[in-house]
Design an enzyme around this catalytic site. Sequence first.
Site, PDB file in Angstrom:
ATOM      1  CG  HIS A 344      22.515 109.688 -45.400  1.00 12.37           C
ATOM      2  ND1 HIS A 344      21.558 108.395 -44.301  1.00 12.37           N
ATOM      3  CD2 HIS A 344      21.588 111.248 -45.100  1.00 12.37           C
ATOM      4  CE1 HIS A 344      21.170 109.588 -44.209  1.00 12.37           C
ATOM      5  NE2 HIS A 344      20.883 110.649 -44.326  1.00 12.37           N
ATOM      6  CG  ASP A 421      23.317 105.662 -50.394  1.00 14.30           C
ATOM      7  OD1 ASP A 421      21.882 106.779 -51.407  1.00 14.30           O
ATOM      8  OD2 ASP A 421      23.200 106.357 -49.690  1.00 14.30           O
ATOM      9  CD  GLN A 424      21.866 114.080 -51.279  1.00 15.76           C
ATOM     10  OE1 GLN A 424      21.780 115.102 -51.931  1.00 15.76           O
ATOM     11  NE2 GLN A 424      20.982 114.166 -50.516  1.00 15.76           N
ATOM     12  CE  LYS A 447      16.773 113.335 -49.298  1.00 12.60           C
ATOM     13  NZ  LYS A 447      18.217 112.614 -49.598  1.00 12.60           N
ATOM     14  CB  CYS A 585      21.563 111.631 -41.485  1.00 18.48           C
ATOM     15  SG  CYS A 585      20.054 112.210 -40.775  1.00 18.48           S
TER      16      CYS A 585
END
Length: 631
Positions: A344, A421, A424, A447, A585
């Site tokens: 991202h 990260d 997600q 999220k 993004c």
Amino acid sequence: MSTSNLGNASSFSPRLTENVVEDARGAATSSAAGLPDVTALAQMANEFFRALPGQVGQFGGAQSAVTMPSLAPQFGATASSLSTFPSMDKLPSEAGLQRFSGAGAHSYQPEVISATVPVSSTGTPQYGAQSPVVESSLSPFAQPLPLFEALFPTFEAALPTIPPLAALPTEDDAKAALTSSSSYYFLENAGALSKPTTATAAPVNAANVSPSLLPDLQLPRKQFDVNAIRRDFPILQERVHGKPLIWLDNAATTQKPQSVIDRISYFYEHENSNIHRAAHELAARATDAYEDAREKVARFLNASSVKEIVFVRGATEAINLVAKSWGRRHIGKDDEIVISWIEHHANIVPWQMLAAETGARLRVAPVDDDGQILLDEFEKLLGPKTRLVSITQVSNALGTITPVRQMIQMAHRYGARVLVDGAQAVSHLRTDVQALDCDFYVFSGHKVFGPTGIGVLYGKPDALADSPPWQGGGNMIVDVTFEKTIYQPPPARFEAGTGNIADAVGLGAAIDYVEQLGMENIARHEHDLLIYATKELLTIPGLRLIGTAKEKASVLSFVLEGFRTEEVGAALNREGIAVRSGHHCAQPTLRRFGVETTVRPSLALYNNYDDVDALIAALRRLKSNNTQSKF
């Protein structure tokens, strides 16, 4: 022996018992099939339960009850379906389990498992599920099922009049079978899979149980009720252009259950205050609620301490915090930062900014045509100059699940720190930062069914201690004079000013909701839905999937021949279907596959097969109308 396996095994025993009871009641009608009568079945059941560790009861008398050890938590008044079993609140001893499981069993470490169903003022469960889900901290796919290897031979010996069970598989066989069944290599078998039917399965009794059925007999899978879950999300009752809302934009943000909405409202109605250092009741309530949310996050990530949890605005701010704090101190000229091609923008731009400021170099690990990171090429980028590796756990544009554990191990061999990260990942996969051994982990609350404006940075204690403050102000100080300031230790050092208190509390409620359902149950449901959606999308002429990795979460990026992605998004919106169209993004990611934008439906725990069918039908109509307009 893992607690996960024990949870599955203990869940199986009461269900098998209920089937034996049912068979006993129907023995008169089953005599033609050669089954024993009621008395014989009761004797057999008693023999079976005598083989279990702990107390033994008699099974068969009208007033009798079975007393047996259980790892299942007590669910209270809302779990009336379990009322036929007496309270079982003690775990069997470790010695008893070892004796029962045999010398080859895995070591067992007991843990307290809580699955109490919150009850609203009306007396109904807050979360809508008809039955609470038994859930442990480990994936049921993490280990084979050694308990069954001890359980079923004992059961077979107690039933001499029933045909013998087939030979059980070895541990290696069981592990391979379970690993295979949980694979995300959905494209390989997509053509052979179809939408599940609603036909009722035949009752399972002692005569037809075979080892091949064991995975399907595990209790948690049967209790995931997507229709009940959908009722927990009030926004799913919305109508868009006169049609029911179908929310397939979950990778952008997830919807919020009523319990989260209610918890935030309750905070503002009864607890609203600034936190810490105040001598009144509301400050104490607000502080308790805020710090309780921090404890929930620590448990959710399996952090070793709440001191490792920093509240921020979201994953983007968490990455920027690490870049501007730890990064500025430890990364200098000619040092190297390694990322991947499927990041991202939030995991690219902060490192570019740091590299431009310090003279460091940004290096990028390539991916193959399916969107999988090429590990050999990744390792070639590592070396003595590597200071940081920052990688996504799940690609927001492709759905690729990256092998983060293996990549972390590689990076640590070269002395590099690793940031993961998880924005997600947290709503689809169980997260265990200790098992991953990452140095930093970030995610956003919105999220994972929580509010916007709240996120989390996890950091190892030594990594946080070695990071200077990145913002100055209140809360993050011990003492201030005009000559110098003494800073708080982590995590307060990184939480300058008044935090987003109410939304942190809301995030805690969202974590409660997810844990109530069980991440393994969510992952199974979404995986089955992903397989079905993939198969159906591939039947649409001119549709190209972008991102077909072997391990994949619930993202379905595609382009449709003859249409711009914004046209597809607008057409679906007219049908009440919300998807994302654009670059997500992740422009470098999409350009790797020769496209600038895609249409991106993305799934969550409240989506069902009807949602997928509506998507497919709308795409077919769009294609049909376009074909007819050419004539």
